[in-house]
Every structure is written in structure tokens, then in C-alpha cells.
Motif scaffolding. Structure first.
Motif, PDB file in Angstrom:
ATOM      1  N   ARG A 111     -37.225 -53.865  91.973  1.00 23.90           N
ATOM      2  CA  ARG A 111     -37.380 -53.510  93.375  1.00 23.90           C
ATOM      3  C   ARG A 111     -38.858 -53.243  93.652  1.00 23.90           C
ATOM      4  NH1 ARG A 111     -33.552 -52.824  96.659  1.00 23.90           N
ATOM      5  NH2 ARG A 111     -32.019 -52.335  95.066  1.00 23.90           N
ATOM      6  N   GLY A 112     -39.420 -54.032  94.569  1.00 22.21           N
ATOM      7  CA  GLY A 112     -40.826 -53.875  94.934  1.00 22.21           C
ATOM      8  C   GLY A 112     -40.970 -52.891  96.075  1.00 22.21           C
ATOM      9  N   GLY A 113     -42.161 -52.814  96.602  1.00 18.08           N
ATOM     10  CA  GLY A 113     -42.420 -51.918  97.724  1.00 18.08           C
ATOM     11  C   GLY A 113     -43.908 -51.811  97.963  1.00 18.08           C
ATOM     12  N   LEU A 114     -44.285 -50.888  98.812  1.00 21.29           N
ATOM     13  CA  LEU A 114     -45.679 -50.666  99.128  1.00 21.29           C
ATOM     14  C   LEU A 114     -46.430 -50.260  97.861  1.00 21.29           C
ATOM     15  CD1 LEU A 114     -47.639 -50.653 101.483  1.00 21.29           C
ATOM     16  CD2 LEU A 114     -47.142 -48.238 101.782  1.00 21.29           C
ATOM     17  N   ASN A 115     -47.484 -50.951  97.557  1.00 25.44           N
ATOM     18  CA  ASN A 115     -48.303 -50.737  96.356  1.00 25.44           C
ATOM     19  C   ASN A 115     -47.547 -50.990  95.053  1.00 25.44           C
ATOM     20  OD1 ASN A 115     -50.551 -49.997  97.898  1.00 25.44           O
ATOM     21  ND2 ASN A 115     -49.845 -47.876  98.015  1.00 25.44           N
ATOM     22  N   ARG A 116     -46.398 -51.643  95.123  1.00 24.89           N
ATOM     23  CA  ARG A 116     -45.643 -51.971  93.912  1.00 24.89           C
ATOM     24  C   ARG A 116     -45.427 -53.461  93.759  1.00 24.89           C
ATOM     25  NH1 ARG A 116     -40.369 -48.428  93.996  1.00 24.89           N
ATOM     26  NH2 ARG A 116     -40.381 -49.264  96.088  1.00 24.89           N
ATOM     27  N   GLY A 117     -45.794 -54.244  94.738  1.00 24.67           N
ATOM     28  CA  GLY A 117     -45.643 -55.695  94.645  1.00 24.67           C
ATOM     29  C   GLY A 117     -44.319 -56.182  95.203  1.00 24.67           C
ATOM     30  N   LEU A 118     -44.010 -57.432  94.875  1.00 24.45           N
ATOM     31  CA  LEU A 118     -42.818 -58.100  95.390  1.00 24.45           C
ATOM     32  C   LEU A 118     -41.573 -57.702  94.613  1.00 24.45           C
ATOM     33  CD1 LEU A 118     -44.329 -61.674  95.705  1.00 24.45           C
ATOM     34  CD2 LEU A 118     -44.018 -60.016  97.530  1.00 24.45           C
ATOM     35  N   SER A 119     -40.434 -57.802  95.276  1.00 23.91           N
ATOM     36  CA  SER A 119     -39.157 -57.616  94.583  1.00 23.91           C
ATOM     37  C   SER A 119     -38.832 -58.897  93.831  1.00 23.91           C
ATOM     38  CB  SER A 119     -38.044 -57.320  95.583  1.00 23.91           C
ATOM     39  OG  SER A 119     -38.275 -56.106  96.236  1.00 23.91           O
ATOM     40  N   SER A 120     -38.045 -58.765  92.769  1.00 19.97           N
ATOM     41  CA  SER A 120     -37.609 -59.919  91.986  1.00 19.97           C
ATOM     42  C   SER A 120     -36.097 -59.984  92.015  1.00 19.97           C
ATOM     43  CB  SER A 120     -38.086 -59.800  90.543  1.00 19.97           C
ATOM     44  OG  SER A 120     -39.490 -59.750  90.495  1.00 19.97           O
ATOM     45  N   TYR A 121     -35.574 -61.192  92.184  1.00 17.23           N
ATOM     46  CA  TYR A 121     -34.132 -61.384  92.303  1.00 17.23           C
ATOM     47  C   TYR A 121     -33.683 -62.508  91.372  1.00 17.23           C
ATOM     48  CZ  TYR A 121     -35.190 -59.072  96.730  1.00 17.23           C
ATOM     49  OH  TYR A 121     -35.649 -58.210  97.686  1.00 17.23           O
ATOM     50  N   ARG A 122     -32.493 -62.337  90.778  1.00 10.03           N
ATOM     51  CA  ARG A 122     -31.853 -63.411  90.025  1.00 10.03           C
ATOM     52  C   ARG A 122     -30.757 -63.966  90.918  1.00 10.03           C
ATOM     53  NH1 ARG A 122     -32.625 -64.256  85.065  1.00 10.03           N
ATOM     54  NH2 ARG A 122     -33.113 -62.093  84.577  1.00 10.03           N
ATOM     55  N   VAL A 123     -30.730 -65.292  91.112  1.00  6.69           N
ATOM     56  CA  VAL A 123     -29.832 -65.939  92.054  1.00  6.69           C
ATOM     57  C   VAL A 123     -28.718 -66.650  91.293  1.00  6.69           C
ATOM     58  CG1 VAL A 123     -29.711 -67.597  93.942  1.00  6.69           C
ATOM     59  CG2 VAL A 123     -31.771 -66.239  93.636  1.00  6.69           C
ATOM     60  N   HIS A 124     -27.468 -66.394  91.686  1.00  7.54           N
ATOM     61  CA  HIS A 124     -26.297 -67.023  91.076  1.00  7.54           C
ATOM     62  C   HIS A 124     -25.571 -67.855  92.150  1.00  7.54           C
ATOM     63  CE1 HIS A 124     -26.859 -64.403  87.635  1.00  7.54           C
ATOM     64  NE2 HIS A 124     -26.949 -63.379  88.472  1.00  7.54           N
ATOM     65  N   PRO A 125     -24.929 -68.997  91.777  1.00  9.97           N
ATOM     66  CA  PRO A 125     -24.302 -69.850  92.780  1.00  9.97           C
ATOM     67  C   PRO A 125     -22.865 -69.490  93.132  1.00  9.97           C
ATOM     68  CG  PRO A 125     -24.236 -70.957  90.678  1.00  9.97           C
ATOM     69  CD  PRO A 125     -24.980 -69.656  90.477  1.00  9.97           C
ATOM     70  N   LEU A 126     -22.164 -68.792  92.265  1.00 13.08           N
ATOM     71  CA  LEU A 126     -20.733 -68.571  92.479  1.00 13.08           C
ATOM     72  C   LEU A 126     -20.421 -67.078  92.582  1.00 13.08           C
ATOM     73  CD1 LEU A 126     -19.367 -71.102  89.851  1.00 13.08           C
ATOM     74  CD2 LEU A 126     -19.583 -71.437  92.304  1.00 13.08           C
ATOM     75  N   VAL A 127     -19.446 -66.754  93.393  1.00 15.57           N
ATOM     76  CA  VAL A 127     -18.991 -65.381  93.520  1.00 15.57           C
ATOM     77  C   VAL A 127     -18.355 -64.978  92.204  1.00 15.57           C
ATOM     78  CG1 VAL A 127     -17.412 -63.852  94.742  1.00 15.57           C
ATOM     79  CG2 VAL A 127     -18.648 -65.610  95.992  1.00 15.57           C
ATOM     80  N   ARG A 128     -18.694 -63.803  91.742  1.00 15.09           N
ATOM     81  CA  ARG A 128     -18.146 -63.332  90.445  1.00 15.09           C
ATOM     82  C   ARG A 128     -16.978 -62.409  90.662  1.00 15.09           C
ATOM     83  NH1 ARG A 128     -22.342 -64.093  86.295  1.00 15.09           N
ATOM     84  NH2 ARG A 128     -23.962 -65.148  87.403  1.00 15.09           N
TER      85      ARG A 128
END
Length: 128
Positions: A111-128
Motif C-alpha cells: 500500500r503506497g501513499g504520500l511520501n511512500r510511493g505507488l501501491s502495488s497490486y497482483r492481478v488475477h483473472p478468475l474469481v476465487r
């Protein structure tokens, strides 16, 4: 006896034409992009075939923006940038990320934020 090819005025910067049979033709190197893109298209096809119909339009737009930004399995993108590209508000992106996380389509890696940079996400194609 061979004569030199004629040289036109102003064309002295161009290399001379090769005579027939001179030099070997070098085969072109094939790029190995097909294997790299095959997995991405399979993931996109699985998303469209099995998941897209169950999502709100804003959720689908957010997922597609994140999927497009995915490199090595991780998408590093600011929510404001996602909102601009998906045509929704930043608050709508935040809600969509929560819904996509509950469905198992997006996992917040960092989780990014002010002065912490960008958030990073892992993307999945199917509902689990």
C-alpha cells in the motif's frame, strides 16, 4: 572487366548497391514475443469469458487498467492514475479495489501513499 556503379552527384553518402551474388543474405532473427504474450492473452480471455459479466463496469475498468500495467505479475499504479485512465473518480477506484479484493481478482501487495510511493497490486483473472 567490371565497371564501378555510377555515382550520382549528392549521393556520395549512400552505400553503393550490391551486385547480384555479392555477400550473403543474413536471415532475420525471430523475436520471442509470442510465448510472452500467449500467457497474457490466455489470462485476458479467462477474465472476459468467466468474470467480466459478474462485475460492475467501474470494477471491470479498474481491473483492465491494472492488468495493462502488470509487469512480472505486479502492477504499480497510483489510484489517481487509474481513475484518470478508467474515467471514474478516485473514490470509485478505491471502492472498486475493495470489491475486486473481496472477489480475489486483485491482491494489494504494497500500500503506497504520500511520501511512500505507488501501491502495488497482483492481478488475477478468475474469481476465487
Amino acid at each position: 572487366m567490371r565497371t564501378a556503379a555510377p555515382v550520382l552527384e549528392g549521393c556520395d553518402v549512400l552505400p553503393p548497391l550490391r551486385e547480384a551474388g555479392e555477400g550473403k543474405a543474413v536471415p532475420k532473427q525471430r523475436h520471442r514475443t509470442r510465448a510472452k504474450h500467449t500467457g497474457r492473452f490466455a489470462m485476458l480471455n479467462a477474465f472476459v469469458d468467466h468474470t467480466l459479466a459478474t462485475l460492475l463496469p467501474s470494477d471491470a475498468a479498474v481491473w483492465l487498467v491494472l492488468y495493462r500495467d502488470t509487469t512480472n505479475g505486479i502492477a504499480r499504479t497510483a489510484q489517481a492514475d487509474i481513475a484518470r485512465r478508467a474515467g471514474v473518480s478516485r473514490r470509485t477506484v478505491a471502492r472498486a479495489l475493495i470489491r475486486l479484493g473481496v472477489l480475489g481478482l486483485v491482491q494489494v501487495v504494497r500500500r503506497g501513499g504520500l511520501n511512500r510511493g505507488l501501491s502495488s497490486y497482483r492481478v488475477h483473472p478468475l474469481v476465487r
